[in-house]
Design an enzyme around this catalytic site. Structure first.
Site, short mmCIF file in Angstrom:
data_model
loop_
_atom_site.label_atom_id
_atom_site.label_comp_id
_atom_site.label_asym_id
_atom_site.label_seq_id
_atom_site.Cartn_x
_atom_site.Cartn_y
_atom_site.Cartn_z
N HIS A 191 47.74 47.17 25.62
CA HIS A 191 48.59 48.08 26.42
C HIS A 191 47.80 48.73 27.56
O HIS A 191 48.14 49.82 28.01
CB HIS A 191 49.22 49.17 25.55
CG HIS A 191 49.84 48.62 24.29
ND1 HIS A 191 51.13 48.19 24.22
CD2 HIS A 191 49.30 48.41 23.06
CE1 HIS A 191 51.39 47.74 23.00
NE2 HIS A 191 50.28 47.86 22.27
N SER B 270 38.71 46.58 55.28
CA SER B 270 40.00 47.02 55.81
C SER B 270 39.88 47.18 57.31
O SER B 270 38.82 47.54 57.82
CB SER B 270 40.37 48.36 55.16
OG SER B 270 41.33 49.03 55.96
N LYS C 160 36.34 50.53 52.82
CA LYS C 160 36.95 49.64 51.84
C LYS C 160 36.19 48.35 51.58
O LYS C 160 35.64 47.73 52.48
CB LYS C 160 38.36 49.26 52.31
CG LYS C 160 39.32 50.43 52.26
CD LYS C 160 39.82 50.69 50.86
CE LYS C 160 41.15 50.01 50.70
NZ LYS C 160 41.71 50.17 49.37
#
Ligand code: ARG
Length: 472
Positions: A171, A292, A298
Protein backbone atom coordinates in the site's frame (compact mmCIF):
# COMPACT_ATOMS: atom_id res chain seq x y z
CA UNK A 1 15.10 0.37 -43.86
CA UNK A 2 17.51 3.23 -43.63
CA UNK A 3 16.52 6.78 -44.40
CA UNK A 4 18.43 6.78 -47.62
CA UNK A 5 16.02 4.20 -48.97
CA UNK A 6 13.36 6.84 -48.74
CA UNK A 7 15.23 8.83 -51.32
CA UNK A 8 12.86 8.81 -54.22
CA UNK A 9 15.40 9.84 -56.80
CA UNK A 10 17.14 6.44 -56.70
CA UNK A 11 14.03 4.37 -56.43
CA UNK A 12 12.94 2.00 -59.11
CA UNK A 13 9.37 2.36 -60.19
CA UNK A 14 8.42 -1.11 -61.29
CA UNK A 15 6.28 -1.60 -64.31
CA UNK A 16 2.94 -3.26 -63.65
CA UNK A 17 3.49 -2.84 -59.97
CA UNK A 18 -0.24 -3.16 -59.38
CA UNK A 19 -0.67 -6.90 -59.34
CA UNK A 20 -4.43 -6.92 -59.58
CA UNK A 21 -4.87 -4.38 -62.38
CA UNK A 22 -6.02 -6.94 -64.98
CA UNK A 23 -9.59 -7.40 -63.73
CA UNK A 24 -10.24 -3.72 -63.18
CA UNK A 25 -10.53 -1.19 -65.95
CA UNK A 26 -10.10 1.69 -63.55
CA UNK A 27 -7.43 2.31 -60.98
CA UNK A 28 -8.07 4.15 -57.71
CA UNK A 29 -7.07 7.79 -57.71
CA UNK A 30 -3.71 8.61 -56.17
CA UNK A 31 -5.11 9.50 -52.76
CA UNK A 32 -7.29 6.40 -52.65
CA UNK A 33 -4.45 4.21 -53.88
CA UNK A 34 -2.18 5.58 -51.18
CA UNK A 35 -4.91 5.01 -48.60
CA UNK A 36 -5.05 1.29 -49.28
CA UNK A 37 -1.29 0.89 -49.74
CA UNK A 38 0.81 -0.57 -46.94
CA UNK A 39 4.34 0.07 -48.18
CA UNK A 40 5.13 2.57 -45.43
CA UNK A 41 4.67 -0.18 -42.86
CA UNK A 42 5.53 -3.42 -44.65
CA UNK A 43 8.74 -2.16 -46.22
CA UNK A 44 10.50 -3.50 -43.18
CA UNK A 45 9.53 -6.97 -44.40
CA UNK A 46 11.61 -6.54 -47.58
CA UNK A 47 14.29 -9.06 -46.68
CA UNK A 48 11.77 -11.57 -45.34
CA UNK A 49 9.75 -11.22 -48.53
CA UNK A 50 12.86 -11.88 -50.59
CA UNK A 51 13.80 -14.87 -48.43
CA UNK A 52 10.33 -16.33 -48.90
CA UNK A 53 10.38 -15.72 -52.66
CA UNK A 54 13.78 -17.34 -53.09
CA UNK A 55 12.63 -20.50 -51.37
CA UNK A 56 9.31 -20.48 -53.23
CA UNK A 57 11.05 -20.01 -56.61
CA UNK A 58 13.57 -22.78 -55.93
CA UNK A 59 10.73 -25.14 -54.99
CA UNK A 60 8.77 -24.20 -58.14
CA UNK A 61 11.85 -25.15 -60.18
CA UNK A 62 12.41 -28.41 -58.33
CA UNK A 63 8.78 -29.41 -58.75
CA UNK A 64 8.92 -28.68 -62.46
CA UNK A 65 6.29 -25.95 -62.20
CA UNK A 66 8.70 -23.46 -63.77
CA UNK A 67 11.87 -24.23 -65.78
CA UNK A 68 14.96 -24.89 -63.66
CA UNK A 69 16.89 -22.05 -65.39
CA UNK A 70 14.06 -19.65 -64.56
CA UNK A 71 14.21 -20.69 -60.93
CA UNK A 72 17.94 -20.08 -60.94
CA UNK A 73 17.56 -16.69 -62.61
CA UNK A 74 14.91 -15.69 -60.06
CA UNK A 75 17.12 -16.76 -57.18
CA UNK A 76 20.11 -14.84 -58.50
CA UNK A 77 18.06 -11.71 -59.15
CA UNK A 78 16.39 -11.85 -55.74
CA UNK A 79 19.84 -12.15 -54.19
CA UNK A 80 20.95 -9.10 -56.18
CA UNK A 81 17.90 -7.12 -55.10
CA UNK A 82 18.61 -7.93 -51.46
CA UNK A 83 22.22 -6.82 -51.84
CA UNK A 84 21.18 -3.61 -53.58
CA UNK A 85 18.64 -2.83 -50.89
CA UNK A 86 21.30 -3.51 -48.29
CA UNK A 87 23.83 -1.19 -49.93
CA UNK A 88 21.28 1.49 -50.70
CA UNK A 89 21.79 1.16 -54.47
CA UNK A 90 18.12 0.25 -54.70
CA UNK A 91 15.45 2.02 -52.70
CA UNK A 92 11.84 1.22 -52.10
CA UNK A 93 9.40 3.47 -53.92
CA UNK A 94 7.28 5.00 -51.16
CA UNK A 95 4.39 5.24 -53.62
CA UNK A 96 4.28 1.50 -54.29
CA UNK A 97 1.36 -0.54 -53.00
CA UNK A 98 3.14 -3.02 -50.80
CA UNK A 99 6.43 -4.85 -50.42
CA UNK A 100 5.20 -7.94 -52.26
CA UNK A 101 4.16 -6.11 -55.39
CA UNK A 102 7.27 -4.00 -55.55
CA UNK A 103 9.68 -6.94 -55.32
CA UNK A 104 7.71 -8.86 -57.95
CA UNK A 105 7.58 -5.71 -60.08
CA UNK A 106 11.35 -5.27 -59.96
CA UNK A 107 11.85 -8.94 -60.87
CA UNK A 108 9.53 -8.57 -63.84
CA UNK A 109 11.15 -5.37 -64.97
CA UNK A 110 14.56 -7.01 -64.92
CA UNK A 111 13.72 -10.57 -66.01
CA UNK A 112 10.52 -10.26 -68.03
CA UNK A 113 8.45 -13.47 -68.04
CA UNK A 114 10.68 -15.12 -65.44
CA UNK A 115 9.54 -12.47 -62.99
CA UNK A 116 5.95 -13.16 -63.96
CA UNK A 117 6.40 -16.81 -62.96
CA UNK A 118 7.38 -16.32 -59.32
CA UNK A 119 3.86 -15.97 -57.98
CA UNK A 120 2.62 -19.37 -59.20
CA UNK A 121 0.73 -21.17 -56.46
CA UNK A 122 1.06 -18.21 -54.12
CA UNK A 123 -1.10 -15.30 -52.99
CA UNK A 124 -0.17 -12.15 -51.17
CA UNK A 125 -2.33 -13.55 -48.40
CA UNK A 126 -0.01 -16.44 -47.62
CA UNK A 127 2.97 -14.29 -48.58
CA UNK A 128 2.26 -11.61 -46.00
CA UNK A 129 1.50 -14.20 -43.33
CA UNK A 130 4.82 -15.84 -44.14
CA UNK A 131 6.78 -12.58 -44.16
CA UNK A 132 5.40 -11.59 -40.78
CA UNK A 133 6.29 -14.94 -39.24
CA UNK A 134 9.79 -14.82 -40.76
CA UNK A 135 10.22 -11.31 -39.39
CA UNK A 136 9.21 -12.45 -35.92
CA UNK A 137 11.49 -15.48 -36.13
CA UNK A 138 14.48 -13.18 -36.55
CA UNK A 139 13.43 -10.27 -34.34
CA UNK A 140 12.05 -12.08 -31.28
CA UNK A 141 15.40 -13.75 -30.53
CA UNK A 142 17.02 -10.30 -30.74
CA UNK A 143 14.38 -8.88 -28.40
CA UNK A 144 14.92 -11.79 -26.00
CA UNK A 145 18.64 -10.98 -26.03
CA UNK A 146 17.84 -7.36 -25.05
CA UNK A 147 15.62 -8.65 -22.29
CA UNK A 148 18.30 -11.05 -21.06
CA UNK A 149 20.90 -8.26 -21.03
CA UNK A 150 18.54 -6.04 -19.07
CA UNK A 151 17.95 -8.77 -16.52
CA UNK A 152 21.72 -9.26 -16.33
CA UNK A 153 22.30 -5.58 -15.58
CA UNK A 154 19.64 -5.59 -12.86
CA UNK A 155 21.11 -8.74 -11.35
CA UNK A 156 24.54 -7.09 -11.19
CA UNK A 157 22.99 -4.35 -9.06
CA UNK A 158 21.04 -6.90 -7.04
CA UNK A 159 24.24 -8.80 -6.30
CA UNK A 160 25.98 -5.62 -5.20
CA UNK A 161 23.09 -4.89 -2.88
CA UNK A 162 22.27 -8.35 -1.54
CA UNK A 163 22.85 -7.00 1.98
CA UNK A 164 21.58 -3.42 1.58
CA UNK A 165 18.48 -3.25 3.76
CA UNK A 166 15.57 -1.11 2.69
CA UNK A 167 11.90 -0.89 3.56
CA UNK A 168 9.60 -3.19 1.65
CA UNK A 169 6.19 -1.62 0.97
CA UNK A 170 2.58 -2.68 0.78
CA UNK A 171 0.00 0.00 0.00
CA UNK A 172 3.09 2.20 -0.44
CA UNK A 173 3.36 2.13 3.35
CA UNK A 174 6.51 0.80 4.96
CA UNK A 175 5.79 -2.85 5.71
CA UNK A 176 8.83 -5.00 6.53
CA UNK A 177 12.56 -4.64 5.95
CA UNK A 178 13.86 -6.31 2.81
CA UNK A 179 17.05 -5.79 0.84
CA UNK A 180 17.54 -3.86 -2.37
CA UNK A 181 18.85 -7.11 -3.85
CA UNK A 182 15.55 -8.77 -2.97
CA UNK A 183 13.57 -5.94 -4.56
CA UNK A 184 15.60 -5.99 -7.78
CA UNK A 185 15.45 -9.78 -7.94
CA UNK A 186 11.65 -9.47 -7.68
CA UNK A 187 11.67 -7.36 -10.84
CA UNK A 188 13.90 -9.89 -12.56
CA UNK A 189 11.62 -12.81 -11.68
CA UNK A 190 8.90 -11.11 -13.74
CA UNK A 191 11.24 -10.34 -16.61
CA UNK A 192 12.43 -13.95 -16.74
CA UNK A 193 8.82 -15.05 -17.19
CA UNK A 194 8.56 -12.48 -20.00
CA UNK A 195 11.51 -14.18 -21.66
CA UNK A 196 9.55 -17.41 -21.47
CA UNK A 197 6.44 -15.79 -22.91
CA UNK A 198 8.35 -14.65 -26.00
CA UNK A 199 9.86 -18.12 -26.39
CA UNK A 200 6.41 -19.69 -26.12
CA UNK A 201 4.94 -17.33 -28.71
CA UNK A 202 7.85 -18.03 -31.01
CA UNK A 203 7.42 -21.79 -30.66
CA UNK A 204 3.73 -21.56 -31.54
CA UNK A 205 4.19 -19.35 -34.60
CA UNK A 206 6.95 -21.54 -35.98
CA UNK A 207 4.93 -22.95 -38.89
CA UNK A 208 5.09 -21.95 -42.52
CA UNK A 209 1.90 -20.63 -44.15
CA UNK A 210 3.52 -20.70 -47.60
CA UNK A 211 1.37 -22.71 -49.99
CA UNK A 212 -1.88 -21.73 -48.31
CA UNK A 213 -2.50 -19.45 -51.29
CA UNK A 214 -5.35 -16.98 -51.03
CA UNK A 215 -7.20 -19.30 -48.65
CA UNK A 216 -7.66 -22.65 -50.38
CA UNK A 217 -4.17 -23.77 -51.34
CA UNK A 218 -3.41 -24.54 -54.95
CA UNK A 219 -3.81 -27.34 -57.46
CA UNK A 220 -0.17 -26.89 -58.50
CA UNK A 221 2.15 -29.52 -57.01
CA UNK A 222 3.92 -27.31 -54.45
CA UNK A 223 6.11 -28.97 -51.84
CA UNK A 224 5.05 -27.27 -48.63
CA UNK A 225 7.22 -29.48 -46.46
CA UNK A 226 10.30 -28.54 -48.45
CA UNK A 227 9.66 -24.77 -48.32
CA UNK A 228 8.86 -24.94 -44.60
CA UNK A 229 12.11 -26.79 -43.93
CA UNK A 230 14.17 -24.49 -46.17
CA UNK A 231 12.78 -21.45 -44.33
CA UNK A 232 13.66 -22.98 -40.95
CA UNK A 233 10.12 -23.68 -39.80
CA UNK A 234 9.12 -26.71 -37.74
CA UNK A 235 6.75 -27.61 -40.58
CA UNK A 236 3.92 -26.23 -42.71
CA UNK A 237 0.69 -24.93 -41.15
CA UNK A 238 -2.11 -27.48 -40.97
CA UNK A 239 -4.98 -25.59 -42.59
CA UNK A 240 -4.80 -23.12 -45.48
CA UNK A 241 -7.73 -20.95 -44.32
CA UNK A 242 -6.35 -20.69 -40.81
CA UNK A 243 -2.94 -19.78 -42.27
CA UNK A 244 -4.17 -16.62 -43.98
CA UNK A 245 -7.02 -15.68 -41.63
CA UNK A 246 -5.59 -15.89 -38.15
CA UNK A 247 -3.27 -13.49 -36.44
CA UNK A 248 -3.43 -14.98 -32.97
CA UNK A 249 0.35 -15.19 -33.09
CA UNK A 250 0.54 -11.42 -33.53
CA UNK A 251 -1.80 -10.90 -30.59
CA UNK A 252 0.31 -13.24 -28.52
CA UNK A 253 3.56 -11.44 -29.31
CA UNK A 254 1.92 -8.06 -28.71
CA UNK A 255 0.60 -9.38 -25.39
CA UNK A 256 4.08 -10.52 -24.41
CA UNK A 257 5.30 -7.03 -25.31
CA UNK A 258 2.52 -5.41 -23.27
CA UNK A 259 3.24 -7.55 -20.23
CA UNK A 260 6.97 -6.77 -20.42
CA UNK A 261 6.23 -3.08 -20.86
CA UNK A 262 3.78 -3.16 -17.95
CA UNK A 263 6.54 -4.66 -15.84
CA UNK A 264 8.91 -1.89 -16.93
CA UNK A 265 6.27 0.72 -16.13
CA UNK A 266 6.02 -0.53 -12.55
CA UNK A 267 9.78 -0.65 -12.09
CA UNK A 268 9.97 2.88 -13.45
CA UNK A 269 7.29 4.02 -11.04
CA UNK A 270 9.44 2.65 -8.21
CA UNK A 271 12.40 4.53 -9.66
CA UNK A 272 10.43 7.79 -9.92
CA UNK A 273 9.37 7.45 -6.29
CA UNK A 274 12.88 6.55 -5.18
CA UNK A 275 14.33 9.53 -7.06
CA UNK A 276 12.07 12.00 -5.24
CA UNK A 277 13.51 14.34 -2.64
CA UNK A 278 11.20 12.67 -0.09
CA UNK A 279 12.73 9.22 -0.68
CA UNK A 280 16.17 9.89 -2.15
CA UNK A 281 16.87 6.17 -2.42
CA UNK A 282 18.30 6.40 -5.92
CA UNK A 283 20.62 8.82 -7.60
CA UNK A 284 20.14 8.59 -11.36
CA UNK A 285 23.19 9.42 -13.44
CA UNK A 286 23.09 12.94 -14.85
CA UNK A 287 23.29 11.50 -18.35
CA UNK A 288 20.09 9.57 -17.58
CA UNK A 289 18.18 12.56 -16.23
CA UNK A 290 16.89 15.79 -17.71
CA UNK A 291 16.59 19.33 -16.44
CA UNK A 292 13.77 21.83 -16.49
CA UNK A 293 13.50 24.72 -18.92
CA UNK A 294 12.41 27.04 -16.12
CA UNK A 295 13.40 25.56 -12.76
CA UNK A 296 17.20 25.62 -12.59
CA UNK A 297 17.46 23.16 -9.69
CA UNK A 298 15.58 20.30 -11.37
CA UNK A 299 16.94 16.86 -12.15
CA UNK A 300 14.02 14.89 -13.46
CA UNK A 301 13.65 11.13 -13.98
CA UNK A 302 12.22 11.70 -17.48
CA UNK A 303 13.51 8.43 -18.87
CA UNK A 304 11.72 6.44 -16.18
CA UNK A 305 8.54 8.46 -16.72
CA UNK A 306 8.62 8.01 -20.47
CA UNK A 307 9.17 4.25 -20.24
CA UNK A 308 6.24 4.14 -17.81
CA UNK A 309 4.14 6.18 -20.23
CA UNK A 310 4.93 3.99 -23.20
CA UNK A 311 3.08 1.11 -21.58
CA UNK A 312 -0.03 2.94 -22.78
CA UNK A 313 1.01 2.21 -26.36
CA UNK A 314 1.73 -1.47 -25.90
CA UNK A 315 -1.56 -1.98 -24.06
CA UNK A 316 -3.33 -0.07 -26.82
CA UNK A 317 -1.72 -2.23 -29.47
CA UNK A 318 -3.03 -5.45 -27.90
CA UNK A 319 -6.51 -3.93 -27.82
CA UNK A 320 -6.09 -2.85 -31.45
CA UNK A 321 -5.18 -6.38 -32.54
CA UNK A 322 -7.94 -8.05 -30.55
CA UNK A 323 -10.47 -5.59 -31.93
CA UNK A 324 -9.12 -6.09 -35.45
CA UNK A 325 -9.72 -9.84 -35.22
CA UNK A 326 -13.00 -9.69 -33.36
CA UNK A 327 -15.90 -10.77 -35.57
CA UNK A 328 -13.74 -10.83 -38.70
CA UNK A 329 -15.20 -13.33 -41.19
CA UNK A 330 -12.97 -16.13 -42.47
CA UNK A 331 -10.64 -16.18 -44.28
CA UNK A 332 -8.50 -13.17 -45.32
CA UNK A 333 -9.88 -9.64 -45.13
CA UNK A 334 -7.99 -6.45 -45.89
CA UNK A 335 -8.60 -5.42 -42.28
CA UNK A 336 -5.67 -7.69 -41.48
CA UNK A 337 -3.30 -5.23 -43.12
CA UNK A 338 -3.72 -3.15 -39.96
CA UNK A 339 -1.99 -5.85 -37.87
CA UNK A 340 1.57 -4.85 -38.69
CA UNK A 341 1.61 -1.25 -37.53
CA UNK A 342 0.40 -2.21 -34.06
CA UNK A 343 2.71 -5.19 -33.77
CA UNK A 344 5.80 -3.38 -35.05
CA UNK A 345 5.12 -0.48 -32.72
CA UNK A 346 4.97 -2.84 -29.74
CA UNK A 347 8.18 -4.60 -30.72
CA UNK A 348 10.00 -1.29 -31.30
CA UNK A 349 8.69 0.20 -28.08
CA UNK A 350 9.75 -2.70 -25.90
CA UNK A 351 13.15 -2.95 -27.55
CA UNK A 352 13.87 0.74 -27.09
CA UNK A 353 12.55 0.80 -23.54
CA UNK A 354 14.60 -2.23 -22.52
CA UNK A 355 17.73 -0.53 -23.80
CA UNK A 356 16.96 2.77 -22.08
CA UNK A 357 15.92 1.12 -18.82
CA UNK A 358 19.11 -0.93 -18.80
CA UNK A 359 21.31 2.11 -19.31
CA UNK A 360 19.47 4.07 -16.64
CA UNK A 361 19.62 1.28 -14.06
CA UNK A 362 23.19 0.16 -14.70
CA UNK A 363 24.46 3.71 -14.08
CA UNK A 364 22.23 4.47 -11.08
CA UNK A 365 23.68 4.80 -7.60
CA UNK A 366 21.71 3.73 -4.57
CA UNK A 367 21.69 5.68 -1.35
CA UNK A 368 21.99 2.69 0.99
CA UNK A 369 22.27 4.86 4.10
CA UNK A 370 18.91 6.53 3.37
CA UNK A 371 17.35 3.14 2.69
CA UNK A 372 18.66 1.75 5.94
CA UNK A 373 17.52 4.80 7.89
CA UNK A 374 14.05 4.45 6.36
CA UNK A 375 13.75 1.03 8.02
CA UNK A 376 13.52 2.82 11.36
CA UNK A 377 10.45 4.80 12.34
CA UNK A 378 7.64 2.92 10.67
CA UNK A 379 7.64 -0.06 13.06
CA UNK A 380 8.68 -2.38 10.25
CA UNK A 381 9.98 -4.71 12.97
CA UNK A 382 6.51 -5.26 14.47
CA UNK A 383 5.94 -8.52 12.60
CA UNK A 384 9.32 -9.77 13.76
CA UNK A 385 8.42 -8.89 17.36
CA UNK A 386 5.25 -10.96 16.99
CA UNK A 387 7.19 -13.85 15.45
CA UNK A 388 9.65 -13.64 18.35
CA UNK A 389 6.75 -14.37 20.68
CA UNK A 390 5.44 -17.15 18.43
CA UNK A 391 8.86 -18.77 18.60
CA UNK A 392 8.49 -18.69 22.38
CA UNK A 393 5.19 -20.54 22.16
CA UNK A 394 2.57 -17.77 22.09
CA UNK A 395 -0.32 -18.32 19.63
CA UNK A 396 0.16 -15.99 16.67
CA UNK A 397 -3.06 -14.02 17.17
CA UNK A 398 -2.04 -13.20 20.75
CA UNK A 399 1.49 -12.33 19.63
CA UNK A 400 0.05 -10.03 16.96
CA UNK A 401 -2.10 -8.34 19.64
CA UNK A 402 0.85 -7.87 22.01
CA UNK A 403 3.03 -6.38 19.27
CA UNK A 404 0.21 -4.07 18.20
CA UNK A 405 -0.15 -2.77 21.76
CA UNK A 406 3.59 -2.20 21.94
CA UNK A 407 3.42 -0.15 18.74
CA UNK A 408 0.65 1.94 20.34
CA UNK A 409 2.76 2.34 23.49
CA UNK A 410 5.65 3.57 21.36
CA UNK A 411 3.49 6.06 19.48
CA UNK A 412 2.08 7.41 22.74
CA UNK A 413 5.56 7.77 24.18
CA UNK A 414 6.83 9.45 21.01
CA UNK A 415 9.22 6.56 20.32
CA UNK A 416 10.22 5.57 16.79
CA UNK A 417 10.94 1.87 17.27
CA UNK A 418 10.11 -1.04 19.53
CA UNK A 419 13.75 -1.26 20.62
CA UNK A 420 13.32 2.07 22.39
CA UNK A 421 11.15 0.40 25.01
CA UNK A 422 12.74 -1.04 28.13
CA UNK A 423 12.47 -4.73 28.86
CA UNK A 424 10.04 -4.19 31.81
CA UNK A 425 7.85 -2.09 29.48
CA UNK A 426 7.86 -4.86 26.91
CA UNK A 427 7.18 -7.50 29.54
CA UNK A 428 4.01 -5.63 30.48
CA UNK A 429 2.65 -6.75 27.11
CA UNK A 430 4.16 -10.23 27.25
CA UNK A 431 6.21 -12.00 29.87
CA UNK A 432 7.93 -13.93 27.11
CA UNK A 433 10.15 -10.99 26.09
CA UNK A 434 13.81 -11.28 27.03
CA UNK A 435 17.05 -9.42 26.44
CA UNK A 436 17.57 -11.13 23.07
CA UNK A 437 14.58 -9.22 21.64
CA UNK A 438 16.72 -6.12 21.00
CA UNK A 439 19.13 -7.99 18.76
CA UNK A 440 16.21 -9.61 16.90
CA UNK A 441 14.67 -6.25 15.98
CA UNK A 442 17.49 -4.60 14.02
CA UNK A 443 16.64 -4.32 10.30
CA UNK A 444 19.56 -6.61 9.42
CA UNK A 445 18.38 -9.25 11.88
CA UNK A 446 14.78 -9.02 10.65
CA UNK A 447 15.98 -9.59 7.09
CA UNK A 448 18.43 -12.36 8.02
CA UNK A 449 15.69 -14.25 9.86
CA UNK A 450 13.57 -14.44 6.72
CA UNK A 451 15.78 -16.97 4.98
CA UNK A 452 13.08 -19.25 3.63
CA UNK A 453 13.14 -19.93 -0.12
CA UNK A 454 11.96 -16.69 -1.70
CA UNK A 455 12.85 -14.55 1.30
CA UNK A 456 15.04 -11.44 1.56
CA UNK A 457 17.91 -12.90 3.63
CA UNK A 458 21.18 -12.07 1.82
CA UNK A 459 22.24 -15.67 1.18
CA UNK A 460 18.78 -16.55 -0.03
CA UNK A 461 18.78 -13.52 -2.35
CA UNK A 462 22.16 -14.67 -3.72
CA UNK A 463 20.61 -18.08 -4.38
CA UNK A 464 17.72 -16.42 -6.23
CA UNK A 465 20.12 -14.31 -8.26
CA UNK A 466 22.04 -17.43 -9.28
CA UNK A 467 18.86 -19.15 -10.42
CA UNK A 468 17.73 -16.06 -12.33
CA UNK A 469 21.12 -15.81 -14.01
CA UNK A 470 20.81 -19.43 -15.02
CA UNK A 471 17.56 -18.76 -16.79
CA UNK A 472 18.71 -15.94 -19.07
N1 ARG B 1 -0.86 -5.59 -47.72
C1 ARG B 1 -1.62 -6.76 -47.42
C2 ARG B 1 -1.58 -7.08 -45.93
O1 ARG B 1 -0.74 -6.57 -45.30
C3 ARG B 1 -1.10 -7.92 -48.21
C4 ARG B 1 -2.13 -8.90 -48.59
C5 ARG B 1 -3.06 -8.30 -49.54
N2 ARG B 1 -3.99 -9.23 -50.02
C6 ARG B 1 -5.11 -8.83 -50.63
N3 ARG B 1 -5.88 -9.73 -51.06
N4 ARG B 1 -5.42 -7.58 -50.73
O2 ARG B 1 -2.37 -7.82 -45.42
Amino acid sequence: MSDKQDNKKNSVKPVNSVLWAGRLAEKPEAEAFAFQASIAVDRRLAFDDITGSRVHAAMLGKQGIIPAETAEALDAELGRIAAELESGALTIDPEAEDIHSIIEGILTERLGDAGRMVHAGRSRNDQVALDLRLYLKRTIPALRAELAQTIGALLDQAEKHAESVMPGYTHLQRAQPVTLGHHLAAWCAGLVRDLGRFADALARLDESPLGAGALAGTGLPLDRNATAAALGFRGPTLNSMDSVADRDFAIEVAAACAITQTHLSRFCEDVVIWASEEFKFIDLAEAWSTGSSIMPQKKNPDFAELIRGKAARTTGNVVTLLTLLKGLPYAYDKDLQEDKEALFDSLDTVRNCLRMFRGMMASAKFNTERMKAACIGGFLEATDAAEYLVRKGLPFRKAHGAAALIVRDCIEAGQRSIAERTLPELKKRSELFDDDIYQALTPAACVAARSLPGGPAPDEVRRQIKILRGSI
